[in-house]
Scaffold this motif. Structure first.
Motif, PDB file in Angstrom:
ATOM      1  N   ARG A  84      -9.425   3.515  -6.142  1.00 31.02           N
ATOM      2  CA  ARG A  84      -8.651   2.631  -5.260  1.00 31.02           C
ATOM      3  C   ARG A  84      -7.370   3.331  -4.791  1.00 31.02           C
ATOM      4  O   ARG A  84      -7.009   3.281  -3.619  1.00 31.02           O
ATOM      5  N   GLU A  85      -6.685   3.978  -5.712  1.00 34.22           N
ATOM      6  CA  GLU A  85      -5.440   4.644  -5.346  1.00 34.22           C
ATOM      7  C   GLU A  85      -5.697   5.805  -4.390  1.00 34.22           C
ATOM      8  O   GLU A  85      -4.951   6.018  -3.431  1.00 34.22           O
ATOM      9  N   ILE A  86      -6.775   6.551  -4.632  1.00 34.09           N
ATOM     10  CA  ILE A  86      -7.116   7.647  -3.724  1.00 34.09           C
ATOM     11  C   ILE A  86      -7.457   7.097  -2.338  1.00 34.09           C
ATOM     12  O   ILE A  86      -7.029   7.639  -1.315  1.00 34.09           O
ATOM     13  N   ALA A  87      -8.224   5.994  -2.299  1.00 39.17           N
ATOM     14  CA  ALA A  87      -8.609   5.396  -1.019  1.00 39.17           C
ATOM     15  C   ALA A  87      -7.399   4.899  -0.249  1.00 39.17           C
ATOM     16  O   ALA A  87      -7.323   5.024   0.984  1.00 39.17           O
ATOM     17  N   LEU A  88      -6.415   4.311  -0.953  1.00 36.11           N
ATOM     18  CA  LEU A  88      -5.204   3.827  -0.289  1.00 36.11           C
ATOM     19  C   LEU A  88      -4.402   4.977   0.304  1.00 36.11           C
ATOM     20  O   LEU A  88      -3.852   4.866   1.399  1.00 36.11           O
ATOM     21  N   ASN A 124      -3.832   5.768   4.496  1.00 36.91           N
ATOM     22  CA  ASN A 124      -2.486   5.833   5.067  1.00 36.91           C
ATOM     23  C   ASN A 124      -1.960   7.260   5.113  1.00 36.91           C
ATOM     24  O   ASN A 124      -0.753   7.489   5.094  1.00 36.91           O
ATOM     25  N   CYS A 125      -2.878   8.219   5.161  1.00 37.25           N
ATOM     26  CA  CYS A 125      -2.471   9.615   5.232  1.00 37.25           C
ATOM     27  C   CYS A 125      -1.684   9.869   6.515  1.00 37.25           C
ATOM     28  O   CYS A 125      -2.138   9.516   7.606  1.00 37.25           O
ATOM     29  N   ASP A 126      -0.512  10.448   6.387  1.00 33.30           N
ATOM     30  CA  ASP A 126       0.400  10.785   7.486  1.00 33.30           C
ATOM     31  C   ASP A 126       1.151   9.593   8.044  1.00 33.30           C
ATOM     32  O   ASP A 126       2.219   9.742   8.623  1.00 33.30           O
ATOM     33  N   THR A 127       0.580   8.382   7.963  1.00 28.66           N
ATOM     34  CA  THR A 127       1.287   7.207   8.484  1.00 28.66           C
ATOM     35  C   THR A 127       1.279   6.118   7.435  1.00 28.66           C
ATOM     36  O   THR A 127       0.404   6.048   6.584  1.00 28.66           O
ATOM     37  N   SER A 128       2.259   5.249   7.493  1.00 29.51           N
ATOM     38  CA  SER A 128       2.281   4.072   6.642  1.00 29.51           C
ATOM     39  C   SER A 128       2.709   2.916   7.518  1.00 29.51           C
ATOM     40  O   SER A 128       3.560   3.055   8.372  1.00 29.51           O
ATOM     41  N   GLY A 129       2.083   1.783   7.347  1.00 30.33           N
ATOM     42  CA  GLY A 129       2.434   0.700   8.258  1.00 30.33           C
ATOM     43  C   GLY A 129       1.822  -0.607   7.851  1.00 30.33           C
ATOM     44  O   GLY A 129       1.619  -0.886   6.673  1.00 30.33           O
ATOM     45  N   LEU A 147     -21.246  -4.123   1.644  1.00 29.21           N
ATOM     46  CA  LEU A 147     -20.176  -3.373   2.299  1.00 29.21           C
ATOM     47  C   LEU A 147     -18.870  -3.531   1.519  1.00 29.21           C
ATOM     48  O   LEU A 147     -18.516  -4.642   1.124  1.00 29.21           O
ATOM     49  N   PRO A 148     -18.123  -2.460   1.307  1.00 34.19           N
ATOM     50  CA  PRO A 148     -16.817  -2.582   0.643  1.00 34.19           C
ATOM     51  C   PRO A 148     -15.821  -3.313   1.540  1.00 34.19           C
ATOM     52  O   PRO A 148     -15.830  -3.148   2.765  1.00 34.19           O
ATOM     53  N   ASN A 149     -14.955  -4.120   0.946  1.00 32.76           N
ATOM     54  CA  ASN A 149     -13.845  -4.720   1.678  1.00 32.76           C
ATOM     55  C   ASN A 149     -12.705  -3.700   1.772  1.00 32.76           C
ATOM     56  O   ASN A 149     -12.892  -2.517   1.527  1.00 32.76           O
ATOM     57  N   ARG A 150     -11.501  -4.174   2.107  1.00 31.38           N
ATOM     58  CA  ARG A 150     -10.356  -3.287   2.201  1.00 31.38           C
ATOM     59  C   ARG A 150     -10.134  -2.577   0.860  1.00 31.38           C
ATOM     60  O   ARG A 150     -10.432  -3.143  -0.200  1.00 31.38           O
ATOM     61  N   PRO A 151      -9.612  -1.339   0.869  1.00 32.60           N
ATOM     62  CA  PRO A 151      -9.447  -0.598  -0.391  1.00 32.60           C
ATOM     63  C   PRO A 151      -8.646  -1.348  -1.451  1.00 32.60           C
ATOM     64  O   PRO A 151      -8.932  -1.245  -2.642  1.00 32.60           O
ATOM     65  N   GLU A 152      -7.633  -2.130  -1.029  1.00 33.89           N
ATOM     66  CA  GLU A 152      -6.772  -2.784  -2.008  1.00 33.89           C
ATOM     67  C   GLU A 152      -7.413  -4.016  -2.652  1.00 33.89           C
ATOM     68  O   GLU A 152      -6.897  -4.538  -3.639  1.00 33.89           O
ATOM     69  N   THR A 153      -8.559  -4.487  -2.110  1.00 38.79           N
ATOM     70  CA  THR A 153      -9.171  -5.704  -2.655  1.00 38.79           C
ATOM     71  C   THR A 153     -10.605  -5.521  -3.125  1.00 38.79           C
ATOM     72  O   THR A 153     -11.105  -6.345  -3.882  1.00 38.79           O
ATOM     73  N   THR A 154     -11.288  -4.487  -2.676  1.00 39.86           N
ATOM     74  CA  THR A 154     -12.702  -4.362  -3.002  1.00 39.86           C
ATOM     75  C   THR A 154     -12.924  -4.091  -4.491  1.00 39.86           C
ATOM     76  O   THR A 154     -12.114  -3.435  -5.143  1.00 39.86           O
ATOM     77  N   THR A 155     -14.025  -4.590  -5.004  1.00 42.09           N
ATOM     78  CA  THR A 155     -14.428  -4.307  -6.385  1.00 42.09           C
ATOM     79  C   THR A 155     -15.326  -3.079  -6.453  1.00 42.09           C
ATOM     80  O   THR A 155     -15.796  -2.708  -7.526  1.00 42.09           O
ATOM     81  N   VAL A 176       0.822  -1.203   0.000  1.00 41.08           N
ATOM     82  CA  VAL A 176       0.000   0.000   0.000  1.00 41.08           C
ATOM     83  C   VAL A 176       0.853   1.248   0.000  1.00 41.08           C
ATOM     84  O   VAL A 176       0.572   2.220  -0.698  1.00 41.08           O
ATOM     85  N   ASN A 177       1.940   1.254   0.760  1.00 40.98           N
ATOM     86  CA  ASN A 177       2.776   2.433   0.840  1.00 40.98           C
ATOM     87  C   ASN A 177       3.417   2.757  -0.499  1.00 40.98           C
ATOM     88  O   ASN A 177       3.588   3.912  -0.873  1.00 40.98           O
TER      89      ASN A 177
END
Length: 476
Positions: A232-236, A240-245, A217-225, A11-12
């Motif tokens: 998807r890129e905006i959601a990711l 992770n705004c300000d932090t990445s982990g 319900l949407p799943n995680r941003p990296e997997t949801t359709t 994601v980062n």
């Protein structure tokens, strides 16, 4: 880089390498049009489902509709009702931590949807109880399934950057609606007891909403359709705004990301607020009845305090978001709840005592919402939120067990012990919020001195150290 390859990145990496999107999604400053559209899309899909699932069973309203007489043998001392109410919290506390860790490992729509279905089944089964054992068994099941939903939904909201206070706002609205529903059912003449009908009306929609959650319900941003590739890129980036982990369906093994001493102070605040919340949920209609009102009138008079609370939550949440500060607001709202209990203890005028219920409900609900929002940021990483959130919530739900036993019928109508204990706990929460605010301010200043000033919008790696990462700064 092709979008298919980008999806395979961590994601980062996506956040850094999406040059075109990065220029549109600003980590600091005005929100872009594309991001606003994404937020509206998420709000329309997530909030109606998540919030409608949230409401708990109205055991306190059912008590005034004949539950004690039909199932608890009349319950002259009120102790049977107290244990029936509190047994829910035993299973809730025991299951919170494992349930929330599983919520990080499993697809959220499947986990939350199944929890809602189980909750609805148990709520409906409460209507079929003919003795205390059956009612308590259904309440235990209710606690197990709510443990999957209660801490899991703040974790889910933190991934989509939706404010957790919205859940508590809707809980207050649901409390008002529950009073209206109970008042309406009080005047319904059908072949089954009113309290049974109340549980059926609450349970069956929850089952249907669980099925809707699994589907929509949407799943995680990296997997949801649910998203386009651009969304998807905006959601990711937002997630992770300000932090990445640590992200994805796994839990990091770093011991330093798991615990923190401030979690326990947060647990103390949550303990007092939940002790008050449990007493409100179960005993507010009973307390209002002691002002001299009939059962039906007492049910109806529970509505205005919840309605005012929804306004207070909205104002305090908006203000604390604008000021990027939670602790001072928690100090005020917790103290307001404590003052409400002091008014019930010391004043005999029923109008003032009714006003005190507004202070109690608004102070308690708002405190809970602000604490959840505070720790949604201050736990630093997703793994720490998955472990720390149920930890302080489990400490807090022990307060719910206490609150369920503070109002035995033999101590009415004054309930001196119950009002005194809850007032003291809420003022203790005010003191703890003051200590935490001071601690977070000191720690932020220390890190600024040692590591240099934090630049807003700079991405911080919290995967291993969570909130102890040198670049991380707490919300005070």
């Amino acid at each position: 880089m092709p979008l298919d390859e980008k999806r395979d990145l961590k994601v980062n990496d996506v956040a850094y390498e999406s040059g075109s999107i990065q220029s549109e999604v600003k980590l600091d400053g005005p929100v872009s049009l594309e991001e606003r559209r994404l937020v509206r899309k998420l709000d329309r899909r997530i909030l109606p489902i998540a919030c409608l699932i949230l409401d708990r069973s109205n055991l306190g309203n059912a008590r005034l509709q004949g539950l004690a007489k039909d199932v608890l043998g009349g319950d002259p001392t009120g102790k049977r009702f107290d244990w029936t109410n509190s047994v829910f919290f035993f299973s809730y506390v025991l299951c919170q931590i494992p349930a929330t860790i599983l919520a990080k490992l499993l697809p959220p729509r499947l986990w939350l949807g199944c929890a809602a279905i189980g909750w609805g089944i148990c709520s409906t089964l409460m209507s079929t109880s003919y003795n205390q054992a059956g009612l308590m068994a259904a309440r235990i099941g209710l606690g197990v399934f709510e443990a999957g939903f209660g801490p899991g939904i703040p974790l889910y909201f933190s991934r989509t950057r939706i404010a957790p206070c919205l859940l508590v706002w809707f809980a207050a609205v649901a409390g008002a609606f529950g009073g209206l529903l109970a008042f309406g059912i009080q005047h319904v003449h059908v072949g089954i007891a009113n309290w049974r009908l109340l549980f059926i009306i609450e349970g069956i929609p929850a089952i249907l909403l669980g099925l809707i959650a699994i589907t929509f319900l949407p799943n995680r941003p990296e997997t949801t359709t649910f998203f386009t590739e651009e969304e998807r890129e905006i959601a990711l980036i937002r997630a992770n705004c300000d932090t990445s982990g640590d992200v994805g369906y796994h839990v990091t093994s770093s011991m330093r990301s798991r615990t923190g001493e401030h979690i326990y102070l947060g647990g103390v605040i949550y303990f007092g607020a939940n002790a008050a919340l449990a007493s409100i949920s179960a005993f507010l209609p009973t307390i209002i009845k002691t002002f001299g009102y009939t059962n039906a009138r007492a049910q109806l008079l529970t509505v205005p305090p919840y309605a005012v609370t929804s306004v207070v939550i909205t104002i305090s949440s908006w203000s604390s978001d604008r000021l990027l500060s939670r602790g001072p607001f928690i100090m005020v709202t917790s103290a307001v709840g404590g003052i409400g209990y002091i008014l019930l203890l010391t004043v005999h005028n029923n109008h003032v005592r009714y006003f005190a219920t507004f202070c109690i409900v608004s102070g308690t609900y708002t405190t809970i919402g602000l604490v959840i929002a505070w720790y949604a940021h201050n736990l630093g990483s997703e793994t720490k939120r998955a472990t720390g959130t149920p930890l302080y919530m489990a400490i807090g739900q022990c307060g719910s067990i206490l609150g369920s036993h503070l109002f035995p019928a033999t101590e009415g109508p004054r309930y001196i012990k119950g009002f005194s204990v809850l007032s003291g706990l809420l003022f203790l929460g005010t003191i703890c919020a003051c200590i935490l605010t001071t601690h977070f301010r000191y720690e932020n200043a220390r890190r600024d001195r040692v590591y240099g000033k934090h630049i807003p919008g700079t991405r911080v790696d919290t995967s291993e150290l969570a909130d102890r990462a040198p670049g991380f700064r707490y919300v005070v």
